[in-house]
Design a protein around this motif. Sequence first.
Motif, PDB file in Angstrom:
ATOM      1  N   GLY A   1       0.813  -1.197   0.000  1.00  0.00           N
ATOM      2  CA  GLY A   1       0.000   0.000   0.000  1.00  0.00           C
ATOM      3  C   GLY A   1       0.850   1.252   0.000  1.00  0.00           C
ATOM      4  O   GLY A   1       2.068   1.192   0.059  1.00  0.00           O
ATOM      5  N   SER A   2       0.182   2.381  -0.019  1.00  0.00           N
ATOM      6  CA  SER A   2       0.881   3.657  -0.022  1.00  0.00           C
ATOM      7  C   SER A   2      -0.021   4.706   0.618  1.00  0.00           C
ATOM      8  O   SER A   2      -1.229   4.501   0.796  1.00  0.00           O
ATOM      9  N   VAL A   3       0.557   5.839   0.955  1.00  0.00           N
ATOM     10  CA  VAL A   3      -0.216   6.932   1.525  1.00  0.00           C
ATOM     11  C   VAL A   3      -1.256   7.407   0.520  1.00  0.00           C
ATOM     12  O   VAL A   3      -2.394   7.725   0.887  1.00  0.00           O
ATOM     13  N   THR A   4      -0.882   7.425  -0.743  1.00  0.00           N
ATOM     14  CA  THR A   4      -1.812   7.867  -1.785  1.00  0.00           C
ATOM     15  C   THR A   4      -3.048   6.981  -1.823  1.00  0.00           C
ATOM     16  O   THR A   4      -4.175   7.464  -1.954  1.00  0.00           O
ATOM     17  N   ARG A   5      -2.850   5.687  -1.665  1.00  0.00           N
ATOM     18  CA  ARG A   5      -4.000   4.773  -1.687  1.00  0.00           C
ATOM     19  C   ARG A   5      -4.894   4.991  -0.465  1.00  0.00           C
ATOM     20  O   ARG A   5      -6.124   4.915  -0.568  1.00  0.00           O
ATOM     21  N   LEU A   6      -4.287   5.232   0.677  1.00  0.00           N
ATOM     22  CA  LEU A   6      -5.084   5.521   1.864  1.00  0.00           C
ATOM     23  C   LEU A   6      -5.921   6.774   1.659  1.00  0.00           C
ATOM     24  O   LEU A   6      -7.098   6.831   2.050  1.00  0.00           O
ATOM     25  N   GLU A   7      -5.329   7.780   1.033  1.00  0.00           N
ATOM     26  CA  GLU A   7      -6.056   9.018   0.764  1.00  0.00           C
ATOM     27  C   GLU A   7      -7.206   8.769  -0.204  1.00  0.00           C
ATOM     28  O   GLU A   7      -8.306   9.304  -0.025  1.00  0.00           O
ATOM     29  N   ARG A   8      -6.965   7.946  -1.216  1.00  0.00           N
ATOM     30  CA  ARG A   8      -8.025   7.659  -2.188  1.00  0.00           C
ATOM     31  C   ARG A   8      -9.165   6.865  -1.562  1.00  0.00           C
ATOM     32  O   ARG A   8     -10.315   7.029  -1.927  1.00  0.00           O
ATOM     33  N   TYR A   9      -8.831   5.989  -0.605  1.00  0.00           N
ATOM     34  CA  TYR A   9      -9.881   5.240   0.087  1.00  0.00           C
ATOM     35  C   TYR A   9     -10.754   6.187   0.900  1.00  0.00           C
ATOM     36  O   TYR A   9     -11.979   6.053   0.942  1.00  0.00           O
ATOM     37  N   GLN A  10     -10.115   7.141   1.545  1.00  0.00           N
ATOM     38  CA  GLN A  10     -10.868   8.121   2.321  1.00  0.00           C
ATOM     39  C   GLN A  10     -11.764   8.982   1.432  1.00  0.00           C
ATOM     40  O   GLN A  10     -12.868   9.362   1.820  1.00  0.00           O
ATOM     41  N   GLN A  11     -11.287   9.273   0.241  1.00  0.00           N
ATOM     42  CA  GLN A  11     -12.059  10.102  -0.682  1.00  0.00           C
ATOM     43  C   GLN A  11     -13.306   9.381  -1.176  1.00  0.00           C
ATOM     44  O   GLN A  11     -14.391   9.960  -1.242  1.00  0.00           O
ATOM     45  N   CYS A  12     -13.149   8.074  -1.523  1.00  0.00           N
ATOM     46  CA  CYS A  12     -14.299   7.309  -2.024  1.00  0.00           C
ATOM     47  C   CYS A  12     -13.994   5.825  -1.955  1.00  0.00           C
ATOM     48  O   CYS A  12     -13.312   5.282  -2.832  1.00  0.00           O
ATOM     49  N   PRO A  13     -14.494   5.123  -0.932  1.00  0.00           N
ATOM     50  CA  PRO A  13     -14.241   3.690  -0.796  1.00  0.00           C
ATOM     51  C   PRO A  13     -14.710   2.878  -2.001  1.00  0.00           C
ATOM     52  O   PRO A  13     -14.066   1.901  -2.385  1.00  0.00           O
ATOM     53  N   PHE A  14     -15.842   3.282  -2.594  1.00  0.00           N
ATOM     54  CA  PHE A  14     -16.367   2.540  -3.745  1.00  0.00           C
ATOM     55  C   PHE A  14     -15.401   2.619  -4.925  1.00  0.00           C
ATOM     56  O   PHE A  14     -15.096   1.620  -5.576  1.00  0.00           O
ATOM     57  N   LYS A  15     -14.906   3.832  -5.227  1.00  0.00           N
ATOM     58  CA  LYS A  15     -13.954   4.017  -6.320  1.00  0.00           C
ATOM     59  C   LYS A  15     -12.663   3.258  -6.035  1.00  0.00           C
ATOM     60  O   LYS A  15     -12.065   2.656  -6.954  1.00  0.00           O
ATOM     61  N   PHE A  16     -12.264   3.264  -4.764  1.00  0.00           N
ATOM     62  CA  PHE A  16     -11.042   2.554  -4.377  1.00  0.00           C
ATOM     63  C   PHE A  16     -11.190   1.055  -4.648  1.00  0.00           C
ATOM     64  O   PHE A  16     -10.293   0.419  -5.213  1.00  0.00           O
ATOM     65  N   ASP A  17     -12.331   0.482  -4.261  1.00  0.00           N
ATOM     66  CA  ASP A  17     -12.558  -0.949  -4.456  1.00  0.00           C
ATOM     67  C   ASP A  17     -12.644  -1.295  -5.940  1.00  0.00           C
ATOM     68  O   ASP A  17     -12.142  -2.336  -6.371  1.00  0.00           O
ATOM     69  N   ALA A  18     -13.278  -0.414  -6.717  1.00  0.00           N
ATOM     70  CA  ALA A  18     -13.404  -0.671  -8.158  1.00  0.00           C
ATOM     71  C   ALA A  18     -12.041  -0.660  -8.843  1.00  0.00           C
ATOM     72  O   ALA A  18     -11.757  -1.479  -9.715  1.00  0.00           O
ATOM     73  N   GLN A  19     -11.179   0.262  -8.405  1.00  0.00           N
ATOM     74  CA  GLN A  19      -9.881   0.408  -9.044  1.00  0.00           C
ATOM     75  C   GLN A  19      -8.870  -0.629  -8.580  1.00  0.00           C
ATOM     76  O   GLN A  19      -8.196  -1.264  -9.404  1.00  0.00           O
ATOM     77  N   TYR A  20      -8.765  -0.830  -7.266  1.00  0.00           N
ATOM     78  CA  TYR A  20      -7.712  -1.700  -6.748  1.00  0.00           C
ATOM     79  C   TYR A  20      -8.198  -3.104  -6.391  1.00  0.00           C
ATOM     80  O   TYR A  20      -7.404  -4.043  -6.376  1.00  0.00           O
ATOM     81  N   GLY A  21      -9.475  -3.234  -6.086  1.00  0.00           N
ATOM     82  CA  GLY A  21     -10.008  -4.554  -5.770  1.00  0.00           C
ATOM     83  C   GLY A  21     -10.473  -5.287  -7.014  1.00  0.00           C
ATOM     84  O   GLY A  21      -9.985  -6.369  -7.347  1.00  0.00           O
ATOM     85  N   LEU A  22     -11.448  -4.707  -7.712  1.00  0.00           N
ATOM     86  CA  LEU A  22     -11.971  -5.326  -8.934  1.00  0.00           C
ATOM     87  C   LEU A  22     -11.077  -5.076 -10.141  1.00  0.00           C
ATOM     88  O   LEU A  22     -11.236  -5.727 -11.171  1.00  0.00           O
TER      89      LEU A  22
END
Length: 206
Positions: free
Chosen positions: A1-22
């Motif tokens: 992981g990275s700080v940038t990813r943590l920030e993106r998760y905070q911004q929008c968990p759904f977008k984070f899951d779509a990008q890094y999970g799915l």
Amino acid sequence: GSVTRLERYQQCPFKFDAQYGLKLEPRRVRSFGAPEIGTFLHANLERLGTQLLSEHKQWRDLDETAQQELCARVAADILEENRYDEDEKTAYDKAIEERVVRTLQKTVSRLVDWSSRSSFDTMYLEQDSIKVSRGDDRYLRLVGQIDRIDEYNRDGHTYGMVIDYKSGSTSVNAQEIYYGLKLQLMTYLLALESAYKKHHDQPMTP
């Protein structure tokens, strides 16, 4: 992981899951401009050249009918490999196919004409091991790929030529080479000279 990813998760968990999970990606947009045509031509010329070498032929050995048939067949194969998921060709697909086949035929015609006027024969395609001698058995290894290497033998001596396919208009002069602005072809020629001497134990003139 990275700080940038943590920030993106905070911004929008759904977008984070779509990008890094799915690992979803943006939908591809149909386009076939200059960059795509350049890539297409490069792939076709590589495949055509490989087929000619496998048949122990040179570009000059193709008559007009053979050029058209070979271009149409190879272009159809590559276009099919890069088609979208539709079962039937659309008007867009057909227009693109006609355009790229015409461009390929024109390019091959020029290669055939040049080959018929030259004594050089194509020997190698897509050589990606580029090492330039620095002396004392030391080499500088570079990332790159030589599109085509031609050779000409006369009086027991070999002359080598490097050809780099370009889809656009380009040129190079001695001043640009001297100041290090355009070193690609010169570097490839030095690599070819070094590799030939190493594998054949005799010099060649690039």
